[in-house]
Motif scaffolding. Sequence first.
Motif, PDB file in Angstrom:
ATOM      1  N   ALA A 220      60.606 -62.418  32.284  1.00  7.52           N
ATOM      2  CA  ALA A 220      59.817 -61.178  32.334  1.00  7.52           C
ATOM      3  C   ALA A 220      59.040 -61.059  33.647  1.00  7.52           C
ATOM      4  CB  ALA A 220      58.868 -61.118  31.148  1.00  7.52           C
ATOM      5  N   ASP A 221      58.444 -62.134  34.115  1.00  9.93           N
ATOM      6  CA  ASP A 221      57.608 -62.065  35.321  1.00  9.93           C
ATOM      7  C   ASP A 221      58.435 -61.709  36.543  1.00  9.93           C
ATOM      8  OD1 ASP A 221      55.589 -62.776  33.702  1.00  9.93           O
ATOM      9  OD2 ASP A 221      55.333 -64.827  34.466  1.00  9.93           O
ATOM     10  N   LYS A 222      59.517 -62.444  36.697  1.00 12.72           N
ATOM     11  CA  LYS A 222      60.383 -62.225  37.846  1.00 12.72           C
ATOM     12  C   LYS A 222      60.915 -60.786  37.828  1.00 12.72           C
ATOM     13  CE  LYS A 222      64.702 -64.086  39.229  1.00 12.72           C
ATOM     14  NZ  LYS A 222      65.777 -64.905  38.747  1.00 12.72           N
ATOM     15  N   ARG A 223      61.285 -60.352  36.625  1.00 16.31           N
ATOM     16  CA  ARG A 223      61.883 -59.014  36.493  1.00 16.31           C
ATOM     17  C   ARG A 223      60.938 -57.935  36.989  1.00 16.31           C
ATOM     18  NH1 ARG A 223      62.390 -58.756  31.125  1.00 16.31           N
ATOM     19  NH2 ARG A 223      64.376 -59.827  31.258  1.00 16.31           N
ATOM     20  N   VAL A 224      59.705 -57.965  36.487  1.00 20.08           N
ATOM     21  CA  VAL A 224      58.802 -56.868  36.805  1.00 20.08           C
ATOM     22  C   VAL A 224      58.466 -56.869  38.301  1.00 20.08           C
ATOM     23  CG1 VAL A 224      56.672 -58.085  36.163  1.00 20.08           C
ATOM     24  CG2 VAL A 224      56.750 -55.600  36.046  1.00 20.08           C
ATOM     25  N   LEU A 225      58.281 -58.041  38.874  1.00 15.61           N
ATOM     26  CA  LEU A 225      57.957 -58.098  40.305  1.00 15.61           C
ATOM     27  C   LEU A 225      59.103 -57.547  41.149  1.00 15.61           C
ATOM     28  CD1 LEU A 225      56.195 -61.609  40.518  1.00 15.61           C
ATOM     29  CD2 LEU A 225      55.130 -59.324  40.482  1.00 15.61           C
ATOM     30  N   LYS A 226      60.311 -57.958  40.800  1.00 16.00           N
ATOM     31  CA  LYS A 226      61.460 -57.501  41.590  1.00 16.00           C
ATOM     32  C   LYS A 226      61.708 -56.016  41.434  1.00 16.00           C
ATOM     33  CE  LYS A 226      64.375 -61.269  42.647  1.00 16.00           C
ATOM     34  NZ  LYS A 226      65.711 -61.817  42.587  1.00 16.00           N
ATOM     35  N   MET A 227      61.593 -55.528  40.195  1.00 16.86           N
ATOM     36  CA  MET A 227      61.896 -54.108  39.981  1.00 16.86           C
ATOM     37  C   MET A 227      60.879 -53.217  40.692  1.00 16.86           C
ATOM     38  SD  MET A 227      63.408 -53.993  36.090  1.00 16.86           S
ATOM     39  CE  MET A 227      63.792 -52.244  36.054  1.00 16.86           C
TER      40      MET A 227
ATOM     41  N   LYS B 161      51.952 -50.612  29.805  1.00 14.46           N
ATOM     42  CA  LYS B 161      52.517 -51.943  29.542  1.00 14.46           C
ATOM     43  C   LYS B 161      53.093 -52.529  30.829  1.00 14.46           C
ATOM     44  CE  LYS B 161      55.778 -54.372  26.526  1.00 14.46           C
ATOM     45  NZ  LYS B 161      54.980 -55.566  26.255  1.00 14.46           N
ATOM     46  N   LEU B 162      53.747 -51.674  31.600  1.00 15.93           N
ATOM     47  CA  LEU B 162      54.304 -52.121  32.878  1.00 15.93           C
ATOM     48  C   LEU B 162      53.188 -52.659  33.772  1.00 15.93           C
ATOM     49  CD1 LEU B 162      56.639 -52.104  35.102  1.00 15.93           C
ATOM     50  CD2 LEU B 162      55.735 -49.878  35.739  1.00 15.93           C
ATOM     51  N   ASN B 163      52.075 -51.927  33.838  1.00 17.29           N
ATOM     52  CA  ASN B 163      50.962 -52.369  34.683  1.00 17.29           C
ATOM     53  C   ASN B 163      50.444 -53.733  34.259  1.00 17.29           C
ATOM     54  OD1 ASN B 163      51.047 -50.104  36.268  1.00 17.29           O
ATOM     55  ND2 ASN B 163      49.536 -48.970  35.056  1.00 17.29           N
ATOM     56  N   ARG B 164      50.319 -53.905  32.952  1.00 18.25           N
ATOM     57  CA  ARG B 164      49.825 -55.191  32.454  1.00 18.25           C
ATOM     58  C   ARG B 164      50.802 -56.316  32.807  1.00 18.25           C
ATOM     59  NH1 ARG B 164      48.811 -54.297  26.768  1.00 18.25           N
ATOM     60  NH2 ARG B 164      50.850 -55.215  26.401  1.00 18.25           N
ATOM     61  N   GLU B 165      52.072 -56.045  32.571  1.00 21.83           N
ATOM     62  CA  GLU B 165      53.100 -57.048  32.899  1.00 21.83           C
ATOM     63  C   GLU B 165      53.058 -57.381  34.384  1.00 21.83           C
ATOM     64  OE1 GLU B 165      55.644 -58.554  31.051  1.00 21.83           O
ATOM     65  OE2 GLU B 165      54.802 -57.768  29.185  1.00 21.83           O
ATOM     66  N   PHE B 166      52.909 -56.330  35.203  1.00 20.12           N
ATOM     67  CA  PHE B 166      52.951 -56.508  36.651  1.00 20.12           C
ATOM     68  C   PHE B 166      51.747 -57.316  37.127  1.00 20.12           C
ATOM     69  CE2 PHE B 166      51.804 -55.131  40.966  1.00 20.12           C
ATOM     70  CZ  PHE B 166      52.951 -55.520  41.643  1.00 20.12           C
ATOM     71  N   ILE B 167      50.563 -56.944  36.641  1.00 21.31           N
ATOM     72  CA  ILE B 167      49.352 -57.633  37.100  1.00 21.31           C
ATOM     73  C   ILE B 167      49.393 -59.105  36.698  1.00 21.31           C
ATOM     74  CG2 ILE B 167      46.844 -57.760  36.769  1.00 21.31           C
ATOM     75  CD1 ILE B 167      46.977 -54.625  36.562  1.00 21.31           C
ATOM     76  N   ARG B 168      49.811 -59.339  35.453  1.00 18.27           N
ATOM     77  CA  ARG B 168      49.885 -60.727  34.990  1.00 18.27           C
ATOM     78  C   ARG B 168      50.871 -61.525  35.847  1.00 18.27           C
ATOM     79  NH1 ARG B 168      51.791 -61.195  29.175  1.00 18.27           N
ATOM     80  NH2 ARG B 168      53.769 -60.982  30.241  1.00 18.27           N
ATOM     81  N   ALA B 169      52.036 -60.932  36.069  1.00 19.40           N
ATOM     82  CA  ALA B 169      53.070 -61.639  36.833  1.00 19.40           C
ATOM     83  C   ALA B 169      52.609 -61.868  38.274  1.00 19.40           C
ATOM     84  CB  ALA B 169      54.373 -60.856  36.802  1.00 19.40           C
TER      85      ALA B 169
ATOM     86  N   LYS C 179      50.050 -64.645  38.384  1.00 20.78           N
ATOM     87  CA  LYS C 179      50.691 -65.948  38.164  1.00 20.78           C
ATOM     88  C   LYS C 179      51.449 -66.382  39.413  1.00 20.78           C
ATOM     89  CE  LYS C 179      52.726 -66.611  33.992  1.00 20.78           C
ATOM     90  NZ  LYS C 179      53.441 -66.074  32.804  1.00 20.78           N
ATOM     91  N   SER C 180      52.081 -65.412  40.085  1.00 18.07           N
ATOM     92  CA  SER C 180      52.862 -65.832  41.253  1.00 18.07           C
ATOM     93  C   SER C 180      51.927 -66.178  42.408  1.00 18.07           C
ATOM     94  CB  SER C 180      53.884 -64.766  41.633  1.00 18.07           C
ATOM     95  OG  SER C 180      53.323 -63.813  42.483  1.00 18.07           O
ATOM     96  N   ASP C 181      50.765 -65.472  42.522  1.00 12.68           N
ATOM     97  CA  ASP C 181      49.783 -65.818  43.546  1.00 12.68           C
ATOM     98  C   ASP C 181      49.239 -67.214  43.330  1.00 12.68           C
ATOM     99  OD1 ASP C 181      50.038 -63.518  44.862  1.00 12.68           O
ATOM    100  OD2 ASP C 181      48.164 -62.588  44.164  1.00 12.68           O
ATOM    101  N   LEU C 182      49.062 -67.566  42.059  1.00 14.93           N
ATOM    102  CA  LEU C 182      48.471 -68.874  41.745  1.00 14.93           C
ATOM    103  C   LEU C 182      49.538 -69.947  41.569  1.00 14.93           C
ATOM    104  CD1 LEU C 182      45.882 -67.596  39.121  1.00 14.93           C
ATOM    105  CD2 LEU C 182      45.400 -68.266  41.471  1.00 14.93           C
ATOM    106  N   ASN C 183      50.786 -69.567  41.851  1.00 15.15           N
ATOM    107  CA  ASN C 183      51.905 -70.494  41.653  1.00 15.15           C
ATOM    108  C   ASN C 183      51.970 -71.072  40.250  1.00 15.15           C
ATOM    109  OD1 ASN C 183      53.187 -70.306  44.117  1.00 15.15           O
ATOM    110  ND2 ASN C 183      51.666 -71.671  45.067  1.00 15.15           N
ATOM    111  N   LEU C 184      51.670 -70.250  39.254  1.00 13.52           N
ATOM    112  CA  LEU C 184      51.723 -70.755  37.868  1.00 13.52           C
ATOM    113  C   LEU C 184      53.147 -70.696  37.344  1.00 13.52           C
ATOM    114  CD1 LEU C 184      48.465 -69.215  36.370  1.00 13.52           C
ATOM    115  CD2 LEU C 184      48.921 -71.599  36.869  1.00 13.52           C
TER     116      LEU C 184
END
Lengths: 639, 251
Positions: free
Chosen positions: B195-202, B235-243, B246-251
């Motif tokens: 899910a994380d990778k998907r939203v960032l890429k899209m 929902k997209l915004n929430r997914e995007f912000i979370r992802a 997480k990617s900024d913090l290398n989680l």
Amino acid sequence: MLLDGKIPPGNLSDKWSKAKFDMKLVSPANKRKYKVIVVGSGLAGASAAATLAELGYNVACFCFQDSPRRAHSIAAQGGINAAKNYQGDGDSVYRLFYDTIKGGDFRSREANVHRLAEVSVNIIDQAVAQGVPFARDYGGLLANRSFGGAQVSRTFYAKGQTGQQLLLGAYSSLSRQISKGAVNMFTRSEILDLVIHEDQAKGIVVRDLISGKMTVHYADAVVLATGGYGNVFFLSTNAAGCNVTASFRAYKKGAGFANPCFTQIHPTCIPVSGHFQSKLTLMSESLRNDGRVWVPKKKGDKRPAKEIAEDERDYYLERKYPSFGNLAPRDIASRSAKEACDAGLGVGDSGLGVYLDFSSAIERLGEQAIKERYGNLFHMYEKITNENPYKVPMRIYPAVHYTMGGLWVDYHLQTTTPGLFAIGEANFSDHGANRLGASALMQGLADGYFVLPYTIGQFLADQRPLSQSETGELEKSGQDTCQKVENKLNKLINIKGKKSPLQFHKELGEIMWDKCGMERDKKGLSTAIEDIGSLREEFWQNLNVTGSKESFNQQLEKAGRVADFLEFGELMCRDAKEREESCGGHFRTEHQTEDGEAKRNDKDFSHVSVWQSQDEKAPLCHKEKLVFENVKLVTRSYK
Amino acid sequence: MRFTLFIWRQSNKEEKGRFKKYQVDDISSSMSFLEMLDLLNEQLINKNEDPVTFDHDCREGICGSCSLVINGVAHGPERGTTACQLHMRSFKDGETIHIEPWRAKSFPINKDLSTNRRSFDSIIQSGGFISINSGSVPDANSTPIPKTIADKAMDAAACIGCGACAAACKNSSAMLFVAAKVSQLSSLPQGKAEADKRVLKMISTHDKEGFGSCTNTGACEAVCPKEISIGHIAKLNREFIRAAFKSDLNL
């Protein structure tokens, strides 16, 4: 023409496993050396292109739409069958096999149909893993509904948009492979001919619909997933762009065409409302789960439906077929509707319609439950007819929907032309003379995900890849084919007559519907063959195609498709004339029982009719005998 | 019925387009909008004029080909309806109707009313899928999915990819299109793994393709023929912000 079905030996239920084991494999390192062309991006094409790419083949996929997601599989509504037996109601692979053979009126191959039933269960797993949002029960498990021609609930569905959801699933897998560079996708690209070199299919000639530029693409194998030819009738439930060109070009180049006259007329479509109509809209067969079909008992009764009392109505399907009732198979339901209308009992202004009434289901289950099941269909109906089906019964009439005939293929889905494969509706293989509801999606995906990716390996393993061969001669024949196509396009443009491609298409459709539609007879078919011949002659003298070939020209696209329909329609009539029996969707008025049911002739016609083109002469009809080792041929009864 | 039509004519991507006036008579109120255009085209062909090019295929509101801005509104005056499912009974006899193609930088015009929507395919190709291969999957009933979640995923999945959302948006944002796919796949257990990778890429592809940002005007929802809710953008915004966190913090 040699018709070797290549049916594996052994028990019916072991054939596919054994065939898979016996088939040659192409090693992973070698797969990328082979290029496969897939034409079409519907359920069969998209699933095949994606799976072949996952396996490591080098794939090129073509569609005429602006995106692969728009192929007409998207419009399938009701559902997809699978022998999961999740409902515990006695379903099994064998039962699905048997229902499909029987539904097809014993005109399909046992081995192919059994394989279809076997892999049906994998399709559902595959789709769910892709994120296809099938309907579920409150416990979270998958829901099922029942469909025509079956007495078990084995149909999986996603509201009334099952085709859309399955296609978007296949499209997502295809998209993933495109992003990896494993599939090269060509949109707005129409195939206009095949390149046959040394008797093998080695490429295709393609026109870019935006620029008009012609290109030749070469490959080690060509897969046609180009759908059916229902648009030969002009009015059908097919999308405007659906056409027979790819299959017909293959036939002209030597591939056998099987059972072209087997057409499915779907019983539940919205009736025609005027001469301007450009297409017919299907109302999913699933509606017959809760809707009851009836006509007034009195001829010419024009009172509104609600004023006609219960005892003045004839629920003719329930009366004639008590055990299947409103869920009788499509061919039977369609013909019964025609009979009722021919007898003057039809409803609506044109008298060409019967009622599909939900009032008792709404009373029993409530409007909300019906809305949940069929909301989008009711909405669509109201949009088109301006009538509210929650309040007044729907009016429906049969319309051309699917074509069971198609390119002849063996068990490996290979046509009589080596290297040319046909999958999905484009082939003839699984539905016999009548397809059961919710089986088209099943077959398209079975072929694309689970059958072709295996069987194509058997062919490719024996081929020296083009990528490692001298291709000078091949390219010469490719350019030659391309030149011929360009000449034909020039010819179409230069006629400069008076009539548009659309007018010719409508006229052809009228002949076909009249003479080769729900009922056929020898005299009518002979007349049709002559009439189509004259229409074709007029076409080549009086067609008007505006614009140029070097630009985006929708008239030229249409003209090319109509030109092929004008030849193909004649082939259908020939096939219908040759088949002196009634079976499934093919009803010859000369061959019926006393109570008007189809009368099969197993002694003389238990075969597939395969047509071979012969340039200027009439085509030849070859026969593939159908062998039934497991089922007994009986008269189909849904009473 | 009779109508005066002003139709956008443009012979190719490069050329400058303009409105051209046409008159159509004898239109039946039960004709669809596209059938009215068919009739106009037959008239033009009879006069040896170039017929109007427009995209259409299924003509039953599901393929997403048709893409007309009618009197300034994507897909025309009826809510929850594609142009092909619009009927002439929705118009007044004698009315003047303006017909334009989608207007968005990321949908260049091919000809007349036909646009190139390859940008939508690119967005899906960048991540709008679940990474599984054919055959290597568990039994369909091995993971129960609550009906409410399955139904919600279905509502989002109803998107037909027509592009009306971006055509209607003043920023040419295709956020409703992206949100529909992200919301469908990230609600389902099968889609959570990536899910994380998907939203960032899209989202990144959406921006690269030249679509603008979402400012929550809701114009997209108003024209969406499948009435997809802008709740999915939340929902997209929430997914995007979370992802993104997480990617900024290398989680």
